[in-house]
Design a protein around this motif. Sequence first.
Motif: not given
Length: 236
Positions: A70, A128, A131-132
């Motif tokens: 991510g 996720l 990734t953020y």
Amino acid sequence: MFDLLLLFVAGFLAGSMNALAGGVPSVIANATSTFALFPGGVASSWVYRDGVRDVCGVGVKPIAIATVTGGVTGSVLLLLTPTTTFDVMLPWLLLIATSMLILGPKLGIRLQRVKRSQTAVVLPVQLLLGTYGGYFGGAVGLMMLAAWSLLGGGDIKSLNPTRMVMVTAANAVAVIVFVLAGAIAWQQCLPMIAGALAGGWSGAHLGRRLSAPTVRAITVLVAVLTTVIFFARAYL
């Protein structure tokens, strides 16, 4: 909860320090701030290394792989984002981080009452979050704690070492991507590193003297003002 407030301060500043890099495009500034705060994250992770453990029945290695994947994805997406687009997105990212600060305490209590989810969703959620973290990173540590608590990972204190290491892992691969891409404004980066170290040292001492409600009130005020300023800059 006092520890959570301090964690949020660190996460929020990591996301908003790009404002200090005057004259630098926001995408480059965000990459530079990630690099500037990375050494502090490594030091903290080293301190916490003995407490790293499985989360929600999922081993540390799979969680780390999801986080790193991510982180790479988020950092590449950041570099591919036009500066004008990121300038429009930035206030909303700050709003997410600010909302986590304001709603975090109540959300944490409610999460403890929610029926525990299956561990099969841990890795996609972690992907996720990674990734953020690679893309922006503001309050990502607090988001990890909230998500893991929801998924039945245990109490916040026991999760904190793993959170610190995973946030640092996402930042590590992001830093590598940013350096290889030549996205670091080195002239602005060095003063930011010095400021981050000085701020961490003084903030730790100040935090010991102030009450938790005072720290929370100051942090909320700074978070709201910063978010408003970036909304005004982007839309007015």
